[in-house]
Write a protein that holds these residues in place. Structure first.
Motif, PDB file in Angstrom:
ATOM      1  N   LYS A  64       0.814  -1.220   0.000  1.00 21.29           N
ATOM      2  CA  LYS A  64       0.000   0.000   0.000  1.00 21.29           C
ATOM      3  C   LYS A  64       0.847   1.269   0.000  1.00 21.29           C
ATOM      4  CE  LYS A  64      -4.142  -1.940   2.172  1.00 21.29           C
ATOM      5  NZ  LYS A  64      -5.073  -1.857   3.335  1.00 21.29           N
ATOM      6  N   ARG A  65       1.973   1.242   0.709  1.00 19.72           N
ATOM      7  CA  ARG A  65       2.786   2.446   0.815  1.00 19.72           C
ATOM      8  C   ARG A  65       3.465   2.827  -0.502  1.00 19.72           C
ATOM      9  NH1 ARG A  65       8.320   1.052   2.340  1.00 19.72           N
ATOM     10  NH2 ARG A  65       8.570  -1.225   2.413  1.00 19.72           N
ATOM     11  N   HIS A  66       3.476   1.924  -1.457  1.00 19.27           N
ATOM     12  CA  HIS A  66       4.097   2.227  -2.747  1.00 19.27           C
ATOM     13  C   HIS A  66       3.066   2.613  -3.821  1.00 19.27           C
ATOM     14  CE1 HIS A  66       7.463  -0.563  -1.215  1.00 19.27           C
ATOM     15  NE2 HIS A  66       7.843   0.687  -1.057  1.00 19.27           N
ATOM     16  N   ILE A  67       1.784   2.478  -3.496  1.00 20.59           N
ATOM     17  CA  ILE A  67       0.735   2.807  -4.469  1.00 20.59           C
ATOM     18  C   ILE A  67       0.762   4.275  -4.882  1.00 20.59           C
ATOM     19  CG2 ILE A  67      -1.763   2.970  -4.825  1.00 20.59           C
ATOM     20  CD1 ILE A  67      -2.056   0.385  -3.240  1.00 20.59           C
ATOM     21  N   PRO A  68       0.881   5.252  -3.933  1.00 22.43           N
ATOM     22  CA  PRO A  68       0.943   6.663  -4.346  1.00 22.43           C
ATOM     23  C   PRO A  68       2.087   6.957  -5.303  1.00 22.43           C
ATOM     24  CG  PRO A  68       0.538   6.502  -1.990  1.00 22.43           C
ATOM     25  CD  PRO A  68       0.875   5.115  -2.459  1.00 22.43           C
ATOM     26  N   LEU A  69       3.218   6.275  -5.124  1.00 22.43           N
ATOM     27  CA  LEU A  69       4.361   6.485  -6.001  1.00 22.43           C
ATOM     28  C   LEU A  69       4.062   6.002  -7.420  1.00 22.43           C
ATOM     29  CD1 LEU A  69       7.203   7.616  -5.810  1.00 22.43           C
ATOM     30  CD2 LEU A  69       8.030   5.328  -5.231  1.00 22.43           C
ATOM     31  N   ILE A  70       3.403   4.854  -7.518  1.00 25.93           N
ATOM     32  CA  ILE A  70       3.039   4.324  -8.832  1.00 25.93           C
ATOM     33  C   ILE A  70       1.999   5.213  -9.505  1.00 25.93           C
ATOM     34  CG2 ILE A  70       1.974   2.361 -10.032  1.00 25.93           C
ATOM     35  CD1 ILE A  70       3.181   0.567  -7.843  1.00 25.93           C
ATOM     36  N   LEU A  71       1.052   5.733  -8.715  1.00 26.13           N
ATOM     37  CA  LEU A  71       0.053   6.659  -9.253  1.00 26.13           C
ATOM     38  C   LEU A  71       0.723   7.933  -9.770  1.00 26.13           C
ATOM     39  CD1 LEU A  71      -2.851   6.353  -6.646  1.00 26.13           C
ATOM     40  CD2 LEU A  71      -2.761   5.404  -8.961  1.00 26.13           C
ATOM     41  N   VAL A 180       4.553  -5.228 -14.280  1.00 21.29           N
ATOM     42  CA  VAL A 180       3.403  -4.950 -13.426  1.00 21.29           C
ATOM     43  C   VAL A 180       3.328  -3.466 -13.081  1.00 21.29           C
ATOM     44  CG1 VAL A 180       2.374  -5.394 -11.159  1.00 21.29           C
ATOM     45  CG2 VAL A 180       3.349  -7.277 -12.484  1.00 21.29           C
ATOM     46  N   ILE A 181       4.459  -2.853 -12.740  1.00 17.35           N
ATOM     47  CA  ILE A 181       4.488  -1.428 -12.408  1.00 17.35           C
ATOM     48  C   ILE A 181       3.993  -0.594 -13.593  1.00 17.35           C
ATOM     49  CG2 ILE A 181       5.979   0.520 -11.844  1.00 17.35           C
ATOM     50  CD1 ILE A 181       5.500  -1.425  -9.549  1.00 17.35           C
ATOM     51  N   THR A 182       4.496  -0.911 -14.783  1.00 20.71           N
ATOM     52  CA  THR A 182       4.084  -0.181 -15.987  1.00 20.71           C
ATOM     53  C   THR A 182       2.600  -0.379 -16.261  1.00 20.71           C
ATOM     54  OG1 THR A 182       6.301  -0.577 -16.896  1.00 20.71           O
ATOM     55  CG2 THR A 182       4.614   0.212 -18.422  1.00 20.71           C
ATOM     56  N   THR A 183       2.096  -1.593 -16.046  1.00 20.79           N
ATOM     57  CA  THR A 183       0.666  -1.878 -16.259  1.00 20.79           C
ATOM     58  C   THR A 183      -0.198  -1.063 -15.316  1.00 20.79           C
ATOM     59  OG1 THR A 183       1.191  -4.141 -16.937  1.00 20.79           O
ATOM     60  CG2 THR A 183      -1.088  -3.678 -16.343  1.00 20.79           C
ATOM     61  N   TYR A 184       0.146  -1.049 -14.032  1.00 17.20           N
ATOM     62  CA  TYR A 184      -0.625  -0.276 -13.053  1.00 17.20           C
ATOM     63  C   TYR A 184      -0.602   1.222 -13.374  1.00 17.20           C
ATOM     64  CZ  TYR A 184      -1.338  -4.150  -9.747  1.00 17.20           C
ATOM     65  OH  TYR A 184      -1.757  -5.310  -9.147  1.00 17.20           O
ATOM     66  N   ALA A 185       0.565   1.735 -13.747  1.00 13.54           N
ATOM     67  CA  ALA A 185       0.693   3.167 -14.036  1.00 13.54           C
ATOM     68  C   ALA A 185      -0.131   3.556 -15.263  1.00 13.54           C
ATOM     69  CB  ALA A 185       2.163   3.521 -14.240  1.00 13.54           C
ATOM     70  N   ILE A 186      -0.113   2.712 -16.282  1.00  9.85           N
ATOM     71  CA  ILE A 186      -0.900   3.003 -17.483  1.00  9.85           C
ATOM     72  C   ILE A 186      -2.393   2.899 -17.191  1.00  9.85           C
ATOM     73  CG2 ILE A 186      -1.535   2.052 -19.750  1.00  9.85           C
ATOM     74  CD1 ILE A 186       1.363   1.638 -20.321  1.00  9.85           C
ATOM     75  N   PHE A 187      -2.782   1.929 -16.354  1.00 10.25           N
ATOM     76  CA  PHE A 187      -4.191   1.808 -15.959  1.00 10.25           C
ATOM     77  C   PHE A 187      -4.645   3.076 -15.242  1.00 10.25           C
ATOM     78  CE2 PHE A 187      -7.432   0.645 -12.775  1.00 10.25           C
ATOM     79  CZ  PHE A 187      -8.429   0.194 -13.642  1.00 10.25           C
ATOM     80  N   ALA A 188      -3.799   3.612 -14.356  1.00  6.27           N
ATOM     81  CA  ALA A 188      -4.129   4.859 -13.653  1.00  6.27           C
ATOM     82  C   ALA A 188      -4.305   6.003 -14.647  1.00  6.27           C
ATOM     83  CB  ALA A 188      -3.034   5.192 -12.640  1.00  6.27           C
ATOM     84  N   ALA A 189      -3.439   6.048 -15.653  1.00  6.31           N
ATOM     85  CA  ALA A 189      -3.530   7.099 -16.675  1.00  6.31           C
ATOM     86  C   ALA A 189      -4.843   6.985 -17.460  1.00  6.31           C
ATOM     87  CB  ALA A 189      -2.337   7.010 -17.615  1.00  6.31           C
TER      88      ALA A 189
END
Length: 290
Positions: A64-71, A180-189
């Motif tokens: 959870k603590r890394h979610i804001p960074l990925i966003l 996975v990081i790239t997938t989450y970041a693109i999903f947020a976008a």
């Protein structure tokens, strides 16, 4: 021995792909508006990344603590920067887009100091100044159209935001899969962009996708320039220092300028080359090893 070359190869490959991206974008943007093109590009990329992650059996767990960074990576890098790149390229040229955004490594020096506590040397400070003056030469000097000047300013924003995003990627633990990081970041976008796209979507633009040239262009931007290149860039940054990683942006303006000249028959003036020399000099100073 071979392992130390993986990071540089990933970064160089990503930058070369992005150099060609400006030429493809210039063609596709004649039919599809920038924001809609970003959205289409990300939809294609998201599907591609999910398939790649599933095939390679990646773990989707994120603390959870890394979610804001990925966003933050998704918003700053994949919304603000990419949208600015498309708008700036539409208003200017493929060479201008590739060249101005090549100032990104110099800007990374500043963000690396602020966020990663990397030391700013006299050489790094000089490099940032040279790159900034080079951008100003390309955007604000000479008898160029007002739209080109505005496009250059927007591209400068793209370079700044991409530099910030690249440094933020360094703060994400390397234990996570970059797929996975790239997938989450693109999903947020996609989540952020979708409401704006839905309100202005035009069936004419949707039908244009089925034109061979435009359709292939969208697929290239989604699969190659986004899914593959974003993954390669993030992976490379994990393995190379932030300052030295910027060196590989040299491949972007080289590819963009050559393809813009060869395919789009774009011409450049003396102020463009003067600015280009200053940017190259600044970036070289910023990333050259002691």
């Amino acid at each position: 021995m071979l392992k130390k070359y993986i990071g540089p190869i990933c970064l160089a490959s990503a930058a070369t792909i992005w150099g060609g991206m400006y030429v493809v974008s210039k063609v596709v943007l004649t039919v599809i508006p920038p924001l809609e093109l970003v959205w289409l590009r990300y939809i294609v990329a998201l599907i591609t990344l999910i398939i790649m992650s599933a095939v390679t059996h990646q773990s989707w767990h994120i603390q959870k603590r890394h979610i804001p960074l990925i966003l933050a990576v998704g918003v700053i890098g994949y919304v603000i920067s990419i949208w600015s790149q498309f708008v700036g390229t539409k208003l200017s040229s493929a060479q201008t887009g590739a060249m101005i955004t090549s100032a990104t490594p110099a800007f990374m020096v500043i963000f690396a100091r602020l966020l990663l506590k990397e030391k700013i040397t006299l050489r790094k400070g000089l490099s940032t100044s040279l790159a900034s003056i080079g951008v100003l030469c390309i955007v604000g000097i000479g008898n160029i159209e007002k739209s080109y000047q505005l496009g250059g300013i927007v591209l400068g924003i793209a370079a700044l935001s991409w530099a910030l995003m690249s440094v933020l990627v360094k703060r994400i633990p390397s234990s996570y899969s970059q797929l996975v990081i790239t997938t989450y970041a693109i999903f947020a976008a996609i989540v952020i962009i979708t409401p704006f796209v839905v309100s202005q979507i035009d069936m004419t633009h949707i039908r244009a996708i089925f034109q061979p040239t435009i359709g292939i262009g969208v697929l290239y931007l989604g699969i190659v320039s986004t899914a593959i290149a974003f993954f390669l860039w993030n992976k490379g940054l994990q393995m190379v220092d932030a300052s030295r990683g910027g060196l590989y942006f040299f491949f972007q303006p080289i590819a963009g300028t050559l393809l813009g000249w060869f395919i789009l028959e774009e011409h450049v003036g003396i102020t463009f080359w003067l600015g280009s020399i200053l940017i190259f000099s600044g970036v070289l100073l910023a990333v050259k090893e002691d």
